[in-house]
Enzyme design. Structure first.
Site, mmCIF file in Angstrom:
data_model
loop_
_atom_site.group_PDB
_atom_site.id
_atom_site.type_symbol
_atom_site.label_atom_id
_atom_site.label_comp_id
_atom_site.label_asym_id
_atom_site.label_seq_id
_atom_site.Cartn_x
_atom_site.Cartn_y
_atom_site.Cartn_z
ATOM 1 N N GLU A 197 -9.697 2.759 -5.285
ATOM 2 C CA GLU A 197 -9.407 4.140 -4.883
ATOM 3 C C GLU A 197 -8.277 4.592 -5.643
ATOM 4 O O GLU A 197 -7.525 5.251 -5.146
ATOM 5 C CB GLU A 197 -9.204 4.112 -3.306
ATOM 6 C CG GLU A 197 -10.132 3.639 -2.435
ATOM 7 C CD GLU A 197 -9.947 3.706 -1.014
ATOM 8 O OE1 GLU A 197 -10.768 4.264 -0.084
ATOM 9 O OE2 GLU A 197 -8.739 3.215 -0.585
ATOM 10 N N ASP B 187 0.664 -1.121 0.164
ATOM 11 C CA ASP B 187 0.021 -0.022 -0.004
ATOM 12 C C ASP B 187 1.097 1.291 0.088
ATOM 13 O O ASP B 187 1.933 1.015 -0.217
ATOM 14 C CB ASP B 187 -0.995 -0.042 1.452
ATOM 15 C CG ASP B 187 -2.299 0.524 0.763
ATOM 16 O OD1 ASP B 187 -2.444 1.715 0.289
ATOM 17 O OD2 ASP B 187 -3.387 -0.125 1.141
ATOM 18 N N HIS C 291 -2.912 2.980 -4.712
ATOM 19 C CA HIS C 291 -2.225 2.397 -3.454
ATOM 20 C C HIS C 291 -0.553 2.133 -3.705
ATOM 21 O O HIS C 291 -0.060 1.334 -3.290
ATOM 22 C CB HIS C 291 -2.801 1.553 -2.919
ATOM 23 C CG HIS C 291 -4.359 2.036 -2.263
ATOM 24 N ND1 HIS C 291 -4.106 2.822 -1.255
ATOM 25 C CD2 HIS C 291 -5.498 1.828 -2.813
ATOM 26 C CE1 HIS C 291 -5.528 3.026 -0.816
ATOM 27 N NE2 HIS C 291 -6.306 2.646 -1.740
HETATM 28 C C1 ACM Z 1 -11.054 -0.545 0.226
HETATM 29 O O1 ACM Z 1 -11.636 -0.641 1.453
HETATM 30 N N1 ACM Z 1 -10.087 0.329 -0.048
HETATM 31 C C2 ACM Z 1 -10.898 -1.918 -0.447
#
Ligand code: ACM
Length: 765
Positions: free
Chosen positions: A325, A195, A262
Site C-alpha cells: 500500500e 506503521d 506505512h
Molecule cells: C495489508 O493488509 N496491507 C497487507
C-alpha cells in the site's frame, strides 16, 4: 432378544466411531485407536532420559499445562530405562516419524510413549498428549485411550500475524497469544511492529522513533474515554523476552518493519527520512496514508542501521519489510525522487519501489537473512530469493510461485481475522463481509493453478490480525478463537483429512480448554439466530419462529417464557407458530450437553418489531463497504459498536406495514472520521445539506424517494456524542421501506444509527 442385540451392536459401533476420534486439534496425520486405556492421575510420572535438558523441559511444560488446565499433578523423573505405567518422552534418531517436526505416540494400558527425532516434534507430541488428557471440561484423573499416532505438519509456515502498531498489546498479552499458537502447533508469529500510527520497537541508535513515533494524539483526546495520548513500545529487553518465550514454544518471531510506505510514524520522528522534509504527526487515520521513505542515501543508512538492531534481536531467517500500500504521490511530486528514478534508468515509481526493496533484500542477504514482503513487491521486480506473502487474494501467490518464489498465503478477506466472523447482532468490532469458521476451515493454501513443482513453493498459510478496530486483547481474542483452530488444521493436517463435521465434534473439548485458560473465544458460529417473519407478525400478530446457527451444529434449546434455556428446555426441530407478544430465548448445546453458545434473547412485540438496531439495517445499494466500530478509536474497553460506511452514510429500514406509524425516533452516534482513503477519497458520497451540520433525511421506499422527514444534526462542538432525533411522519398506507441518509459534510464527523424506532404516536416530540 434379537432386536435388542442388534441395537446393542449399533451402539457399540457408534461408541467405537466416537472413540476413534479423540478431540485433537489439529487432527494428526494418522491415528489408530486400539482397545483399552492408560490411566493418568496425580502422581503419574513422566520419564525422560538423563542428560537431555530439552526433553526434560518439554516434559515439565506438559506437566505445568496439565496442572493449569486439569488440576493434575504429574511428576517429571529422569530415568535411563523404560518404565511400566509411566509416560515416556524420548528423542531418538530412529523414531518412527517421516518428517522434521513429526512425532509418534503409542498408548497401551501399560504405558504411554512419545518419540520424536527433533525437539519441535517432541514438543508437538507433548501438545497432543495434553489434548488427549483434556478431552472434556472435567478436572482430575483421565483415561487416555490406547492408540497409535504418527503425525507431522503439512506446511512449514503456520503463521499468525499480530498488528501491534495500530493498537498495542502488553508483553503478557502477547505471551498468552504465543501460548495459544503453541497449543495449535503454529510456528510463525509475524509481528507487525511499525506503521503510520505507531513505531513500536526500541531502536537504540534512533531514540526519537519511540520517543515521538510511538505516541499519537487520538481524535477528541480526553473525551468520552479517549486517552490524551495513545501508544507504547517494546524495549529491546522485552523483545528478547518475547523472542525467547516464543522459541521455547518452537515459534519463530518474524518482525515486520514496513517500507517504503506505512512510514508516517518514522517520518514524524525523523522528518529528514521523508520526502517533503516536513514533520507530520503520528497518524490517527486508518487506511492508506501518503508518507513514504525518501530514496536517498540517508534513508538507506537509517534503514540499514535499524535492520542491524532488528537482526540482532530476532534470530529469524526471514525479515519482513512490508512493501504494501505504498501510494506513490509523494515520490511523484518530488523533483529529487524523480531525478533519482531517471538517473537509475527506472521507468516508473513501481520500478523504483522494486529497486528500493531489492537494495534492502541485498542488505539482508549479506547478513544471512531472507526478505519477505507483501505481494506488492512483485509489482516492480522482486529480489530473486524473496518470499512473497499474498494478501490481495491468492493471485500474488500464484504469480510468485510461477516465478519460483516461495509464498505464504494470507489472502484478504479469507484469512483476515479483523473481518467479523458472523452477522450476529451482538458481534463486536470488525469489517464485513464476515469470514465464518466454516470459511476459514475450507481454505486451501495451494492454489489449483499451480503445478506440482510450483506448489512446492507454498510454505503455508497465515492469518492476520489487524488491530485498527481492536483496541483491547478482548477484541483480539474474540477475533482469533476459535478461527485459529480452523487455521491450525488448514496448516497442519493432511488435505485429505479435512472434515468439517469431525472438526465441529472436536471443538467442544477445545472450548473447555479455552475456558480453563480464561481465553475469551467467540461462540459466534453456534450462537442461536432467532428469526420471525416480521411483516406477518406486524400485520397479523402471529408468525413462525425459526431458529438456526451459522455452523448448523448442536441442539438448540429454547424457552418462550423468559426463562434461561437449559438442556431440559424443548429442543428446536422445525419452525413453529406463535402469537405475539412473546420472548424467545435459545442456547446451543453439543450432544453431550456441553454448552456451545450462551443463550440469546429476542423480544417480539409490536414496539420491538418497529425498533431496529443500525447493525441490523443493510447498506443502501451501491457500496458494500462496512465497518463495525467503537465511536472512540483508542478507548481501551469493550464499548458498543456501530455500523458505518465511510464512503456513503446511507442505510435501509426494511419494508414495514406503516398503518398506525406516526413518528420516527432515532438514536444517533457521532463517530470519529479518522480514515485515510488515499485515491479512494473520490468515492466518498458528498451530499448537499441545508442546515449547518447536515441532516438525517428519511426517504420513502427508495433513496431518491419522497422525503418524509429531515432532521437537523446538532452542532458537534456543543452536543453529546450520542443524541436523539425525532420527527412526525406523514400518514402512510401499506408497506414501505425507508432510506436513511446522513447529509453531514464529509470533512466533519461520521454519524451512525444506533437504533431507529417507528412510533405509534408523537408523544416523544
Ligand atoms: C495489508 O493488509 N496491507 C497487507
Amino acid at each position: 432378544m434379537k432386536i435388542a442385540g442388534f441395537v446393542f451392536s449399533i451402539v457399540a459401533l457408534l461408541g467405537a466411531a466416537h472413540a476413534a476420534t479423540p478431540p485433537l486439534l489439529p487432527m494428526p496425520a494418522q491415528i489408530e485407536v486400539a482397545s483399552g486405556a492408560f490411566p493418568v492421575a496425580d502422581g503419574t510420572t513422566i520419564v525422560v532420559p538423563a542428560h537431555d535438558a530439552a526433553t526434560r523441559q518439554t516434559a515439565q511444560y506438559l506437566a505445568d499445562l496439565l496442572t493449569r488446565t486439569r488440576g493434575l499433578h504429574l511428576k517429571v523423573k529422569v530415568r535411563a530405562a523404560p518404565s511400566r505405567g509411566a509416560i515416556m518422552l524420548s528423542r531418538e534418531a530412529d523414531a518412527p516419524v517421516a518428517h522434521a517436526e513429526g512425532y509418534a505416540i503409542d498408548v497401551t494400558p501399560d504405558g504411554l510413549h512419545l518419540r520424536a527425532r527433533d525437539d519441535a516434534g517432541l514438543f508437538y507430541g507433548a501438545i497432543t498428549l495434553w489434548q488427549l488428557m483434556t478431552p472434556d471440561a472435567k478436572r482430575g484423573p483421565v483415561q487416555v485411550p490406547a492408540l497409535h499416532i504418527r503425525d507431522q505438519p503439512r506446511f512449514a509456515w503456520r503463521g499468525l500475524m499480530l498488528d501491534s502498531a495500530r493498537h498495542f498489546q502488553s508483553v503478557a498479552e502477547i505471551e498468552r497469544l504465543l501460548d495459544q499458537m503453541a497449543q495449535h502447533k503454529l510456528n510463525v508469529f509475524h509481528w507487525h511492529l511499525t506503521d503510520d500510527q505507531g513505531w513500536r520497537i526500541q531502536i537504540k541508535r534512533y531514540p526519537e522513533l519511540t520517543r515521538v513515533g510511538a505516541w499519537r494524539t487520538p481524535p477528541d483526546a480526553g473525551h468520552d474515554g479517549e486517552p490524551l495520548r495513545y501508544g507504547g513500545f517494546y524495549t529491546q529487553e522485552q523483545i528478547r523476552q518475547i523472542v525467547a518465550y516464543a522459541a521455547a514454544r518452537h515459534i519463530t518471531v518474524v518482525p515486520e518493519i514496513d517500507m517504503p510506505g506505512h512510514a508516517q510514524a518514522a517520518v514524524a520522528a525523523y522528518p529528514q527520512l521523508g520526502v517533503t522534509g516536513k514533520r507530520p504527526p503520528v497518524s490517527v487515520d486508518w487506511g492508506v496514508n501518503p508518507y513514504l521513505y525518501n530514496v536517498d542515501d540517508g534513508s538507506f543508512e537509517f534503514i540499514d542501521h535499524v535492520l542491524d538492531e532488528v537482526m540482532a534481536l530476532f534470530p529469524s531467517k526471514y525479515i519482513h519489510v512490508g512493501g504494501d500500500e505504498a501510494i506513490k504521490d509523494q515520490w511523484q511530486a518530488s523533483p529529487a525522487v524523480q531525478a533519482k528514478m531517471h538517473a537509475l534508468g527506472l521507468k516508473d515509481e513501481d520500478a523504483l519501489q522494486g529497486w528500493f526493496i531489492d537494495r534492502i533484500g541485498q542488505y539482508l542477504a549479506a547478513h544471512g537473512r531472507q526478505l519477505v514482503g507483501w505481494d506488492e513487491i512483485l509489482d516492480g521486480g522482486v529480489p530473486a530469493d524473496a518470499t512473497v506473502m499474498s494478501w490481495r487474494g491468492s493471485k500474488g501467490a500464484i504469480k510468485a510461485a510461477q516465478q519460483g518464489h516461495d509464498v505464504v498465503l494470507s489472502p484478504a478477506p479469507d484469512l483476515y481475522f479483523d473481518q467479523l466472523q458472523s452477522d450476529n447482532a451482538d458481534e463486536t468490532a470488525g469489517r464485513i463481509p464476515a469470514q465464518s469458521l466454516a470459511h476459514i476451515y475450507a481454505f486451501e493454501p495451494v492454489p489449483t493453478d499451480l503445478d506440482a513443482a510450483q506448489a512446492s513453493h507454498v510454505l503455508g498459510a497465515q492469518a492476520n490480525v489487524w488491530t485498527e478496530h481492536m483496541p483491547t486483547m478482548q477484541h483480539v481474542e474474540h477475533a482469533v478463537f476459535p478461527r485459529l483452530d480452523a487455521l491450525s488444521e488448514v496448516d497442519w493436517s493432511p488435505a485429505a483429512s479435512r472434515d468439517w463435521n469431525g472438526f465441529l465434534d472436536r471443538l467442544p473439548a477445545q472450548f473447555a480448554r479455552y475456558r480453563a485458560q480464561h481465553i475469551g473465544y467467540a461462540d459466534s458460529a453456534f450462537a442461536p439466530d432467532i428469526k420471525i417473519d416480521r411483516s406477518a407478525a406486524l400485520t397479523s400478530g402471529t408468525t413462525q419462529v425459526t431458529l438456526s446457527n451459522q455452523a448448523g451444529y448442536g441442539e438448540l434449546h429454547y424457552t418462550l417464557d423468559g426463562r434461561a434455556p437449559d438442556r431440559n428446555a424443548p429442543v428446536y426441530k422445525a419452525p413453529f407458530a406463535v402469537k405475539l407478544p412473546l420472548t424467545v430465548r435459545a442456547a446451543a448445546f453439543a450432544t453431550d450437553g456441553v454448552e456451545l453458545a450462551a443463550s440469546r434473547e429476542r423480544v417480539f412485540d409490536r414496539a420491538s418489531l418497529l425498533s431496529l438496531a443500525g447493525n441490523e439495517m443493510p447498506n443502501c445499494p451501491g457500496s458494500d463497504f462496512r465497518l463495525r466500530v467503537q465511536p472512540m478509536p483508542d478507548a481501551t474497553s469493550l464499548a458498543p459498536v456501530y455500523s458505518i460506511n465511510v464512503f456513503n452514510s446511507c442505510q435501509l429500514y426494511p419494508s414495514t406495514p406503516m398503518q398506525g406509524v406516526a413518528s420516527i425516533h432515532v438514536e444517533a452516534v457521532r463517530i470519529e472520521r479518522n480514515y485515510a482513503l488515499a485515491h479512494e477519497q473520490k468515492l466518498v458520497v458528498s451530499r448537499p445539506h441545508s442546515t449547518p451540520f447536515g441532516e438525517l433525511v428519511v426517504h420513502q421506499d427508495q433513496c431518491d424517494g419522497s422525503v418524509l422527514a429531515s432532521l437537523p444534526l446538532p452542532d458537534p462542538a456543543h452536543s453529546a456524542r450520542r443524541f436523539t432525533l425525532d420527527a412526525a411522519l406523514p400518514a402512510q398506507q401499506g408497506e414501505h421501506a425507508l432510506c436513511l441518509i446522513y447529509t453531514a459534510p464529509i470533512d466533519g464527523p461520521l454519524y451512525a444509527l444506533d437504533r431507529v424506532t417507528l412510533m405509534p404516536g408523537t408523544t416523544k416530540l
